[in-house]
Enzyme design. Structure first.
Site, PDB file in Angstrom:
ATOM      1  N   GLY A  98       6.840  31.999  64.901  1.00 40.47           N
ATOM      2  CA  GLY A  98       7.553  30.838  64.890  1.00 40.47           C
ATOM      3  C   GLY A  98       7.905  30.531  63.402  1.00 40.47           C
ATOM      4  O   GLY A  98       7.073  30.207  62.721  1.00 40.47           O
ATOM      5  N   LYS A 128       1.447  36.301  75.797  1.00 41.63           N
ATOM      6  CA  LYS A 128       2.265  35.600  74.847  1.00 41.63           C
ATOM      7  C   LYS A 128       2.013  34.097  75.226  1.00 41.63           C
ATOM      8  O   LYS A 128       2.525  33.915  76.519  1.00 41.63           O
ATOM      9  CB  LYS A 128       3.525  36.195  74.712  1.00 41.63           C
ATOM     10  CG  LYS A 128       4.404  35.440  73.844  1.00 41.63           C
ATOM     11  CD  LYS A 128       5.571  36.278  73.208  1.00 41.63           C
ATOM     12  CE  LYS A 128       6.157  35.690  71.999  1.00 41.63           C
ATOM     13  NZ  LYS A 128       7.125  34.469  72.314  1.00 41.63           N
ATOM     14  N   PRO A 137       9.805  40.006  71.663  1.00 39.00           N
ATOM     15  CA  PRO A 137      10.576  40.397  72.868  1.00 39.00           C
ATOM     16  C   PRO A 137      11.746  39.374  73.173  1.00 39.00           C
ATOM     17  O   PRO A 137      11.211  38.128  72.980  1.00 39.00           O
ATOM     18  CB  PRO A 137       9.607  40.399  74.343  1.00 39.00           C
ATOM     19  CG  PRO A 137       8.703  39.556  73.527  1.00 39.00           C
ATOM     20  CD  PRO A 137       8.491  39.668  72.105  1.00 39.00           C
ATOM     21  N   MET A 138      12.931  39.532  73.114  1.00 38.31           N
ATOM     22  CA  MET A 138      14.025  38.608  73.516  1.00 38.31           C
ATOM     23  C   MET A 138      15.042  39.154  74.214  1.00 38.31           C
ATOM     24  O   MET A 138      15.402  40.059  74.213  1.00 38.31           O
ATOM     25  CB  MET A 138      14.749  38.382  71.860  1.00 38.31           C
ATOM     26  CG  MET A 138      13.890  37.584  70.884  1.00 38.31           C
ATOM     27  SD  MET A 138      14.878  37.634  69.298  1.00 38.31           S
ATOM     28  CE  MET A 138      14.285  39.254  68.749  1.00 38.31           C
ATOM     29  N   CYS A 141       6.966  31.243  78.946  1.00 36.14           N
ATOM     30  CA  CYS A 141       8.293  31.346  79.145  1.00 36.14           C
ATOM     31  C   CYS A 141       8.832  29.663  79.477  1.00 36.14           C
ATOM     32  O   CYS A 141       8.205  28.864  80.307  1.00 36.14           O
ATOM     33  CB  CYS A 141       8.918  31.910  80.290  1.00 36.14           C
ATOM     34  SG  CYS A 141      10.694  31.469  81.028  1.00 36.14           S
TER      35      CYS A 141
END
Length: 357
Positions: free
Chosen positions: A191, A129, A4-5, A89
């Site tokens: 990553g 996440k 998700p971006m 986040c």
């Protein structure tokens, strides 16, 4: 999977990724309270293209009841088949209030939020996440992963960086391996998977069950198919030449036109992607400049009618490992006063909309 971006993984972009072999592509993060308010933006985020058989939504919330109700709504009204909770986040204005990645410091709070989402989602799988922790001196990935597992999560995605790193180097794949060893549920590694060989290397070195690709596929959606081939033992196709890269950019633009219903909105949104599609191409400099100023589909097609462009120019190897969209800067982490003195409680912070892991 495609990560998700914010401002990126809307329906047309996810469609491009699924067409190229992604097992799933997660929506931009949507906050539980705006989803329940059914704001136009929230409902736009959770709209899906028919090609998406896996309807994966990233959800964020800090209140148990709101999170439970939002998860239930996603399943019953949106048809979500997977919900990913964002507790990774790193944004300072979010962690400053105890939200985002700061929640991972409080296992009881994290557990309660995951449990609530799982209850709301019913039979639909919920994943979480996470990042490694605030810094290398305060790692929380294993304890947070265990709290998520105990709360009913069926998987964990670890972005193998700390909050203070943001998106800078180095990435710590060893933390993914630590989570794999500590948890019984699948761990997805995230990553610095920038080339197909990185995917197989990550899985081999960490034991991760799957790979999540983020910024590396921006302006490079064909990377998804290359990774998918690599993971099943097929020889990945070479990256496209300038003509192929341009066709992908045009596909992206046309998808955004259909999605937004406005050429101008689509053209303006494409301005953050155009430099990435043409990164390193020597003969595309003028073309990229013209596309960056284009405001209509007519101007897009006019820009493509450029006799000076070498459409056969090969994809530049120099562009393969360059950082895309996010820089290499670090940050000083901000938390509420006294936050580290009360990590054993389950007191929820206020909700916040701006969040990305």
């Amino acid at each position: 999977m495609v990560a998700p971006m914010a401002g990126v993984t809307n329906a047309p972009f996810r469609k491009m990724c699924v067409k190229r072999g992604a097992g799933g592509a997660v929506t931009e993060m949507v906050s539980a309270h705006t989803l329940l308010e059914r704001t136009p933006r929230a409902m736009k985020i959770v709209s899906f293209d028919p090609i998406e058989k896996v309807r994966s939504v990233q959800l964020y919330g800090t209140k148990k009841g709101t999170l439970k109700d939002a998860a239930k709504m996603l399943v019953e009204e949106v048809g979500a088949t997977h919900i990913d909770l964002n507790f990774g986040c790193p944004v300072r204005k979010v962690t400053r209030k105890g939200g985002g990645a700061a929640i991972a410091l409080k296992p009881k709070l994290l557990h309660s939020l995951v449990r609530s989402a799982v209850e709301g989602a019913s039979e639909v799988p919920v994943t979480v996440k996470l990042r490694m922790g605030l810094s290398m001196e305060r790692l929380t990935h294993v304890s947070a992963g265990k709290a998520a597992e105990d709360g009913g999560a069926l998987g964990v995605v670890l972005h193998a960086r700390t909050v203070d790193q943001l998106y800078s180097s180095p990435v710590h794949w060893e933390a993914i391996a630590e989570m794999v060893d500590a948890l019984a549920i699948p761990v997805v590694g995230n990553g610095d998977v920038r080339e197909p060989m990185d995917a197989t290397k990550m899985m081999r070195e960490t034991g991760a069950s799957a790979i999540m690709v983020g910024r590396a596929c921006l302006g490079r959606p064909w990377l998804i198919q290359q990774i998918a081939d690599q993971l099943v033992g097929k020889e990945p196709k070479e990256s496209p030449n300038l003509k192929g890269a341009t066709e992908a950019a045009l596909e992206h633009f046309q998808g955004l036109v259909h999605y937004h219903g406005q050429e101008l909105t689509a053209a303006l949104e494409m301005r953050k992607f155009v430099p990435l599609y043409f990164l390193g191409f020597q003969s595309a400099r003028v073309l990229a400049q013209r596309l960056m100023t284009a405001r209509t589909a007519h101007e897009w097609f006019a820009a493509l009618d450029d006799p000076s462009v070498d459409w056969k120019e090969a994809y530049p190897p120099s562009a393969l490992r360059l950082a895309r969209m996010k820089g290499e800067g670090r940050q000083r982490v901000s938390l509420p006063d006294g936050y580290l003195d009360s990590l054993d409680d389950a007191i929820a912070p206020e909700d916040h909309d701006a969040c990305e892991g």
